[in-house]
Design a protein around this motif. Structure first.
Motif, PDB file in Angstrom:
ATOM      1  N   SER A  57      41.287 -27.560  12.330  1.00  0.00           N
ATOM      2  CA  SER A  57      39.940 -28.024  12.913  1.00  0.00           C
ATOM      3  C   SER A  57      39.857 -27.723  14.279  1.00  0.00           C
ATOM      4  O   SER A  57      38.553 -28.065  14.876  1.00  0.00           O
ATOM      5  CB  SER A  57      39.665 -29.830  12.696  1.00  0.00           C
ATOM      6  N   VAL A  58      40.714 -27.430  14.860  1.00  0.00           N
ATOM      7  CA  VAL A  58      40.765 -26.996  16.221  1.00  0.00           C
ATOM      8  C   VAL A  58      41.399 -25.480  16.499  1.00  0.00           C
ATOM      9  O   VAL A  58      42.405 -25.349  17.457  1.00  0.00           O
ATOM     10  CB  VAL A  58      41.359 -28.004  17.176  1.00  0.00           C
ATOM     11  N   SER A  59      40.930 -24.711  15.922  1.00  0.00           N
ATOM     12  CA  SER A  59      41.588 -23.179  15.822  1.00  0.00           C
ATOM     13  C   SER A  59      41.670 -22.703  17.114  1.00  0.00           C
ATOM     14  O   SER A  59      42.581 -22.000  17.473  1.00  0.00           O
ATOM     15  CB  SER A  59      40.848 -22.329  15.076  1.00  0.00           C
ATOM     16  N   MET A  60      40.568 -23.238  18.218  1.00  0.00           N
ATOM     17  CA  MET A  60      40.917 -22.737  19.392  1.00  0.00           C
ATOM     18  C   MET A  60      42.041 -23.109  20.251  1.00  0.00           C
ATOM     19  O   MET A  60      42.692 -22.293  21.061  1.00  0.00           O
ATOM     20  CB  MET A  60      39.511 -22.830  20.412  1.00  0.00           C
ATOM     21  N   LEU A  61      42.864 -24.228  19.730  1.00  0.00           N
ATOM     22  CA  LEU A  61      43.889 -24.626  20.551  1.00  0.00           C
ATOM     23  C   LEU A  61      44.965 -24.176  19.625  1.00  0.00           C
ATOM     24  O   LEU A  61      46.212 -23.927  20.357  1.00  0.00           O
ATOM     25  CB  LEU A  61      43.996 -26.217  20.336  1.00  0.00           C
ATOM     26  N   THR A  62      44.985 -24.071  18.563  1.00  0.00           N
ATOM     27  CA  THR A  62      46.251 -23.675  17.769  1.00  0.00           C
ATOM     28  C   THR A  62      46.375 -22.336  17.009  1.00  0.00           C
ATOM     29  O   THR A  62      47.400 -22.183  16.190  1.00  0.00           O
ATOM     30  CB  THR A  62      46.041 -24.741  16.761  1.00  0.00           C
ATOM     31  N   ASP A  63      45.467 -21.688  17.438  1.00  0.00           N
ATOM     32  CA  ASP A  63      45.440 -19.998  17.127  1.00  0.00           C
ATOM     33  C   ASP A  63      46.802 -19.472  17.276  1.00  0.00           C
ATOM     34  O   ASP A  63      47.381 -19.419  18.505  1.00  0.00           O
ATOM     35  CB  ASP A  63      44.362 -19.302  17.696  1.00  0.00           C
ATOM     36  N   PRO A  64      47.791 -19.130  16.307  1.00  0.00           N
ATOM     37  CA  PRO A  64      49.087 -18.671  16.656  1.00  0.00           C
ATOM     38  C   PRO A  64      49.125 -17.395  17.609  1.00  0.00           C
ATOM     39  O   PRO A  64      50.209 -17.107  18.378  1.00  0.00           O
ATOM     40  CB  PRO A  64      49.849 -18.491  15.517  1.00  0.00           C
ATOM     41  N   ARG A  65      48.119 -16.734  17.433  1.00  0.00           N
ATOM     42  CA  ARG A  65      47.953 -15.412  18.288  1.00  0.00           C
ATOM     43  C   ARG A  65      47.648 -15.544  19.477  1.00  0.00           C
ATOM     44  O   ARG A  65      47.698 -14.479  20.170  1.00  0.00           O
ATOM     45  CB  ARG A  65      46.930 -14.482  17.576  1.00  0.00           C
ATOM     46  N   ASN A  66      47.105 -16.846  19.954  1.00  0.00           N
ATOM     47  CA  ASN A  66      46.860 -16.994  21.415  1.00  0.00           C
ATOM     48  C   ASN A  66      47.480 -18.143  21.720  1.00  0.00           C
ATOM     49  O   ASN A  66      46.738 -19.318  21.872  1.00  0.00           O
ATOM     50  CB  ASN A  66      45.351 -17.219  21.372  1.00  0.00           C
ATOM     51  N   PRO A  67      48.424 -18.354  22.144  1.00  0.00           N
ATOM     52  CA  PRO A  67      49.356 -19.449  22.575  1.00  0.00           C
ATOM     53  C   PRO A  67      48.616 -20.148  23.876  1.00  0.00           C
ATOM     54  O   PRO A  67      48.199 -19.182  24.766  1.00  0.00           O
ATOM     55  CB  PRO A  67      50.571 -19.198  22.922  1.00  0.00           C
ATOM     56  N   THR A  68      48.189 -21.285  23.806  1.00  0.00           N
ATOM     57  CA  THR A  68      47.399 -22.031  24.851  1.00  0.00           C
ATOM     58  C   THR A  68      47.844 -23.269  25.634  1.00  0.00           C
ATOM     59  O   THR A  68      48.367 -24.122  24.800  1.00  0.00           O
ATOM     60  CB  THR A  68      46.110 -22.385  23.980  1.00  0.00           C
ATOM     61  N   ILE A  69      48.064 -23.023  26.914  1.00  0.00           N
ATOM     62  CA  ILE A  69      48.008 -24.311  27.552  1.00  0.00           C
ATOM     63  C   ILE A  69      46.868 -25.051  28.099  1.00  0.00           C
ATOM     64  O   ILE A  69      46.021 -24.387  28.571  1.00  0.00           O
ATOM     65  CB  ILE A  69      48.783 -24.093  28.907  1.00  0.00           C
ATOM     66  N   VAL A  70      46.845 -26.116  27.755  1.00  0.00           N
ATOM     67  CA  VAL A  70      45.645 -27.010  28.362  1.00  0.00           C
ATOM     68  C   VAL A  70      46.025 -28.070  29.541  1.00  0.00           C
ATOM     69  O   VAL A  70      47.139 -28.751  29.382  1.00  0.00           O
ATOM     70  CB  VAL A  70      45.052 -27.852  27.519  1.00  0.00           C
ATOM     71  N   MET A  71      45.839 -27.779  30.735  1.00  0.00           N
ATOM     72  CA  MET A  71      46.122 -28.635  31.827  1.00  0.00           C
ATOM     73  C   MET A  71      44.875 -29.283  32.355  1.00  0.00           C
ATOM     74  O   MET A  71      43.690 -29.066  32.191  1.00  0.00           O
ATOM     75  CB  MET A  71      46.391 -27.483  32.976  1.00  0.00           C
ATOM     76  N   GLY A  72      45.482 -30.338  32.972  1.00  0.00           N
ATOM     77  CA  GLY A  72      44.591 -31.468  33.594  1.00  0.00           C
ATOM     78  C   GLY A  72      44.989 -31.575  35.010  1.00  0.00           C
ATOM     79  O   GLY A  72      46.143 -31.819  35.123  1.00  0.00           O
ATOM     80  N   PRO A 128      44.655 -34.638  28.837  1.00  0.00           N
ATOM     81  CA  PRO A 128      45.136 -34.209  30.012  1.00  0.00           C
ATOM     82  C   PRO A 128      44.765 -34.630  31.259  1.00  0.00           C
ATOM     83  O   PRO A 128      45.377 -34.861  32.363  1.00  0.00           O
ATOM     84  CB  PRO A 128      45.280 -32.655  29.797  1.00  0.00           C
ATOM     85  N   VAL A 129      43.331 -34.460  31.399  1.00  0.00           N
ATOM     86  CA  VAL A 129      42.691 -34.950  32.625  1.00  0.00           C
ATOM     87  C   VAL A 129      43.076 -36.830  32.744  1.00  0.00           C
ATOM     88  O   VAL A 129      43.436 -36.963  33.917  1.00  0.00           O
ATOM     89  CB  VAL A 129      41.054 -34.873  32.181  1.00  0.00           C
ATOM     90  N   TYR A 130      42.847 -37.434  31.796  1.00  0.00           N
ATOM     91  CA  TYR A 130      43.203 -38.751  31.824  1.00  0.00           C
ATOM     92  C   TYR A 130      44.704 -39.001  32.159  1.00  0.00           C
ATOM     93  O   TYR A 130      45.082 -39.952  33.020  1.00  0.00           O
ATOM     94  CB  TYR A 130      43.064 -39.376  30.095  1.00  0.00           C
ATOM     95  N   TYR A 131      45.629 -38.036  31.662  1.00  0.00           N
ATOM     96  CA  TYR A 131      47.064 -38.391  32.089  1.00  0.00           C
ATOM     97  C   TYR A 131      47.193 -38.083  33.631  1.00  0.00           C
ATOM     98  O   TYR A 131      47.943 -38.806  34.266  1.00  0.00           O
ATOM     99  CB  TYR A 131      47.985 -37.379  31.281  1.00  0.00           C
ATOM    100  N   ALA A 132      46.523 -36.854  33.914  1.00  0.00           N
ATOM    101  CA  ALA A 132      46.579 -36.573  35.322  1.00  0.00           C
ATOM    102  C   ALA A 132      45.978 -37.644  36.278  1.00  0.00           C
ATOM    103  O   ALA A 132      46.832 -38.044  37.346  1.00  0.00           O
ATOM    104  CB  ALA A 132      45.862 -35.245  35.728  1.00  0.00           C
ATOM    105  N   ASP A 133      44.959 -38.532  35.989  1.00  0.00           N
ATOM    106  CA  ASP A 133      44.696 -39.539  36.515  1.00  0.00           C
ATOM    107  C   ASP A 133      45.533 -40.595  36.691  1.00  0.00           C
ATOM    108  O   ASP A 133      45.822 -41.307  37.656  1.00  0.00           O
ATOM    109  CB  ASP A 133      43.301 -40.158  35.934  1.00  0.00           C
TER     110      ASP A 133
END
Length: 956
Positions: free
Chosen positions: A668-683, A895-900
């Motif tokens: 349901s969130v292939s942009m985040l979990t695509d194994p060919r494109n490991p992704t870091i999301v930062m806040g 991640p933005v909420y956590y940074a706050d």
């Protein structure tokens, strides 16, 4: 004449006069960035006689919304010329996904002027002198136009209270080539012969006006149509329109930046604070036209009337004797001095038969004296000393009613007894509201969506654009005839969430922004071998049976969610909250170790009400000193708590111990979990000290995921100079997070290759539009350098998440509203009220509870990944569902909420036993050290996170 003392740098000397208007000094309000917050979008007609091409047509009033982007399969694409440049990513498409619903928004079309606007630079009293308050500046300019030189200012010009004046025609300064002129202005009546002889006439202000530019609105029109880049001329034109619509209210009412406040609806909440209902207005550009954004706001005002009454109300005391030096401890005096400093007071001198002669010109309170009027002496000009009380007795033949009360020192240095000062009504309190009054403010400010919309409509009558001589003279027209603007929104599908395999329903889809944990196990549950309970409440208030029930509740909740607990009978300690908390916890842990040969892996602390200091000390010990996870609970919450309460506590405990509560289902969130494109999301976020808190630093935080499911986050925190928005240590913090991500991928997820991120999505919170360019020039290079140091080259996307705006959406149909009357979770709007050129959107990702929900505003500044609008909107919405502390979607990505949260808890990094650093807003940092030295001390005393905590979600 009141007695005076020489200026000094004694304690509490804050000086200056707070503006009733726009706060600190500024240069031209919108010559840098995106209009400096100028926010409105009026409807305009094309000058060539043809209709302006708009990306969407808006339905208005109660009628059906007409076709917009994506309706019926016909997508109207943005029509932006190829030569046009932007700060952020240029918009190339609109989103199309989601169920379409009609909504209202609090915007109104505005027609822009047809003729040129003349821009003048304003200098009052010479550039070398101290900046005057905006309120005083506006009064001076108003008198200049109305009394001193009405022939020059016909029609009247508009003024922003600082450096900018705009005129609908060129001001006649005499000869055609003369572009600058100086005027002498006084606020009082002309000086009498006696005043002239004594040299004590009204103060004369010199005002110099200089013509600096001619603004052709055609440039703004081209910008709205996508044919012109956003340059200084466009920004100045937007600023001019904002100054035009704000001029009338700022003359009539107290104002604060873009809001003004009226006394038509008020509420006294005690402590010397009165709330006033206000109205926000801001002219902003939109695709193809200008709009004006109108909203309600709340102003906190000082209680008007006798200054003595205000002082007593602020302290919660009944009679004046509580203000005497004998009854007022020094700390309380400093607290009171901070509260009243900057207030304008009308002073009165006793006259015959007790009549008072009021001084028309307000004076500004600077300090509160330590001694009373009967003990405070000063030296007379003719020699000898006299107390303030004796001075008023001798000069006015008037005995003070309260001679033991302190005096106020006003800006001129005069000493005035408290009883002779009255507080002017309508003075905005520019200090933080006391925590105990926050609930009262929220109750006054909170309105259901339908009620808020009606208040906004009523506010149009107060704003009365059609009656404003300034709006008329500049040829602006605000279309309020059709009530509010209607447009089409889309409701996005929520992501599927995945729980542990032992759950009866491992995959769920949230409905209306919420779900529950019934029959669900955490995706990865932690284990607790040993734990202890430390109670900082007395055994009379929190009895043994209360403690036993709390332990049973926690154990039961842990079993329900899959947390394995080895110790079913944890050691329990009652301890004094006034003791050395770190020492208490260390000794309790040692007792546990000595008995079980294993120290506690979790400390549960039960706290009494109002135990902020104890909480901070516990977190400092656990997160900074010892590296042991801690969970604080309130005794009042634990006593008689239901299972749901302990289930919510388990959400926090699990992630603090290294577990994962839930993940978005990968498909349901292939942009985040695509194994060919490991992704870091930062806040990333920055938090600044409260107004007036000189010397306290700003705190920064960066949070990023380390797992492949973007559900497990770690955080880094730092300290930097006060009120600096750009993150100084971004390189070090992002370097640490990326390195930890790669270690986690190799060690915990057992990846032998493809463990380096190929994509970084960087959500930046708290940046104003005027600082977007600086983020790209200062912060993005730091992130790139961190990648280079680690020898990786991921594609980077930078998105700013804004919350401080007044855009609201209201469902047109009852069937589309949630239980609170708000738009449903997942409502997105990316046209009609967005930027004319750049990729941005509004997303209301959470279900409303109280009042009117505020959507988050997303602006894409940089995108090397080439994401589509639909992709970024779905990604952002999905990230609002992985906030570990809740089973509801939240208002901004996790991640933005956590940074706050990390920023707001930065004070936990300081040793609570040091005693020389103060975070309370009642304490003036400048009382003991200069602001610079205080800041240096804060930076040196900042303790790093314990190594064990660097890998855990300690902030949950």
């Amino acid at each position: 004449m009141a007695p005076r003392i020489a200026p000094s740098g004694s304690q509490g000397d804050r000086g200056g006069t707070p503006a009733r208007g726009r706060g600190g000094a500024s240069n031209r309000p919108a010559l840098a960035g995106r209009g400096g917050g100028a926010n409105v979008r009026p409807a305009i007609a094309s000058r060539g006689g043809g209709a302006i091409t708009r990306p969407a047509i808006t339905g208005r009033g109660g009628g059906a919304t007409q076709p917009g982007p994506g309706r019926g399969g016909a997508i109207i694409q943005p029509n932006i010329a190829s030569h046009v440049t932007t700060i952020g990513v240029k918009r190339t498409a609109y989103g199309t996904k989601g169920r379409r619903i009609p909504v209202f928004t609090n915007h109104f079309p505005v027609a822009i002027p047809d003729s040129v606007i003349h821009h003048y630079d304003v200098v009052i009293n010479g550039s070398s002198e101290k900046t005057l308050p905006a309120r005083l500046n506006i009064e001076l300019i108003e008198r200049l136009q109305r009394v001193v030189a009405p022939d020059v200012f016909t029609p009247k010009a508009v003024y922003d209270g600082r450096k900018n004046m705009f005129a609908a025609r060129e001001l006649p300064f005499g000869e055609p080539e003369v572009t600058s002129k100086e005027f002498d202005v006084t606020l009082g009546d002309p000086a009498t012969p006696a005043q002239l002889a004594s040299g004590r006439g009204p103060k004369v202000y010199k005002i110099r006006l200089t013509h600096v530019a001619t603004i052709n609105p055609e440039v703004l029109l081209r910008f709205l149509e996508g044919k012109q880049s956003q340059d200084n001329m466009v920004l100045t034109a937007i600023t001019a329109l904002n100054v035009v619509v704000r001029m009338d209210p700022t003359i009539k009412w107290p104002f604060n930046v873009r809001s003004f406040f009226t006394d038509m609806e008020t509420k006294n909440i005690g402590s010397g604070i009165v709330l006033w209902r206000g109205y926000f207005q801001s002219v902003r550009p939109a695709p193809g036209r200008m709009l004006i954004n109108v909203d309600i706001s709340t102003g906190t005002m000082y209680q008007p009337g006798p200054l003595i009454d205000l002082c007593l109300a602020s302290m919660g005391k009944p009679t004046p004797q509580w203000l005497t030096a004998k009854e007022l401890p020094e700390r309380e005096r400093i607290k009171l001095q901070r509260f009243i400093s900057g207030i304008r007071v009308i002073t009165k001198s006793p006259g015959p038969q007790g009549q008072a002669n009021r001084r028309a010109t307000p004076r500004v309170v600077k300090k509160l004296t330590q001694a009373g009027a009967d003990a405070l002496s000063f030296t007379m000009r003719e020699g000898g000393t006299m107390t303030v009380a004796q001075y008023f007795q001798k000069t006015y033949n008037q005995r003070l009613k309260f001679p033991a009360l302190p005096c106020v020192e006003v800006g001129s240095g005069a000493l005035i007894p408290l009883e002779l000062c009255d507080v002017e009504p309508g003075q905005i309190m520019r200090k933080q509201v006391p925590p105990e009054k926050t609930k009262d403010v929220l109750e006054f400010a909170t309105k259901r969506p339908s009620d808020r919309l009606e208040s906004i409509k009523r506010g149009l009558g107060v704003l009365a654009y059609g009656e404003s001589e300034y709006v008329r003279e500049f040829g602006m027209r605000v279309d309020t005839a059709n009530a509010t603007l209607g447009l089409e929104a889309r409701v996005l599908e929520p992501p599927t969430l995945k729980y542990g395999p032992r759950s009866k329903q491992p995959n769920i889809t949230p409905e209306r922004g919420a779900w529950n944990m019934i029959d669900k196990k955490f995706y990865r549950a932690a284990a607790i071998k040993q734990w202890i309970v430390v109670i900082f409440e007395s055994d009379r208030r929190f009895r043994q049976e209360d403690a036993d029930a709390t332990i049973r509740g926690l154990l039961s909740a842990c079993r329900e969610v899959g947390i394995e607990v080895g110790e079913q009978n944890p050691m329990l300690f009652y301890r004094n909250p006034q003791a050395d908390i770190g020492k208490v916890l260390y000794e309790a842990g040692k007792i546990c170790f000595d008995k079980n040969k294993l120290g506690p892996g979790l400390v549960v602390a039960i706290l009494p009400e109002g135990s902020t200091d104890t909480y901070t000390a516990i977190k400092h010990w656990g997160d900074i000193t010892n590296g042991t996870p801690t969970q604080c609970l309130k005794a009042t919450k634990c006593r008689g708590a239901k299972a749901q309460y302990f289930a919510n506590v388990c959400l926090k405990i699990n992630v603090k111990l290294g577990g994962i509560n839930t993940i978005p289902e990968p498909r349901s969130v292939s942009m985040l979990t695509d194994p060919r494109n490991p992704t870091i999301v930062m806040g990333a976020d920055v938090i600044h000290p409260a107004p007036g808190a000189d010397g306290r630093p700003s705190f920064t935080a960066v949070v990023g995921n380390v797992d492949s499911d973007s559900a497990k986050y770690i955080a880094r925190c730092s300290v930097q100079p006060s009120r600096q928005e750009l993150i100084e240590d971004l390189f070090a913090m992002t370097h640490s997070i990326i390195a930890s991500y790669m270690d986690y991928q190799k060690i915990m997820e057992k990846k032998s290759s493809n463990f380096a991120p190929t994509r970084i999505i960087f959500y930046r919170d708290g940046v104003s539009e005027g600082q977007f360019k600086q983020v790209l020039e200062f912060e993005l290079p730091q992130l790139r350098r961190a990648c280079e140091e680690l020898k990786i080259n991921p594609a980077i996307t930078v998105v700013v998440v804004g919350k401080r705006h007044h855009v609201r959406f209201f469902p047109q149909r009852t069937a589309d509203a949630d239980k609170s009357g708000n738009c449903p979770a997942g409502t997105v709007v990316d046209h009609e009220v967005t930027h004319p050129l750049e990729l941005d959107w509004y997303l209301q990702s959470h279900a409303g509870l109280l009042g009117t929900s505020r959507p988050a505003h997303y602006s894409v500044l940089h995108d090397e990944n080439g994401f589509s609008p639909d992709g970024l909107q779905a990604l952002s919405f999905a990230l609002c569902h992985v906030y570990a502390r809740s089973t509801r979607s939240v208002s901004i990505p996790a991640p933005v909420y956590y940074a706050d949260i990390v920023c707001s808890r930065a004070k936990n990094h300081y040793d609570p036993m040091a005693g020389n650093l103060h975070f309370s807003d009642e304490y003036s940092q400048t009382d003991t050290l200069s602001a610079d030295k205080q800041l240096e001390h804060f930076r040196a005393s900042f303790k790093p996170l314990h190594d064990k905590m660097k890998r855990l979600m300690y902030f949950s």
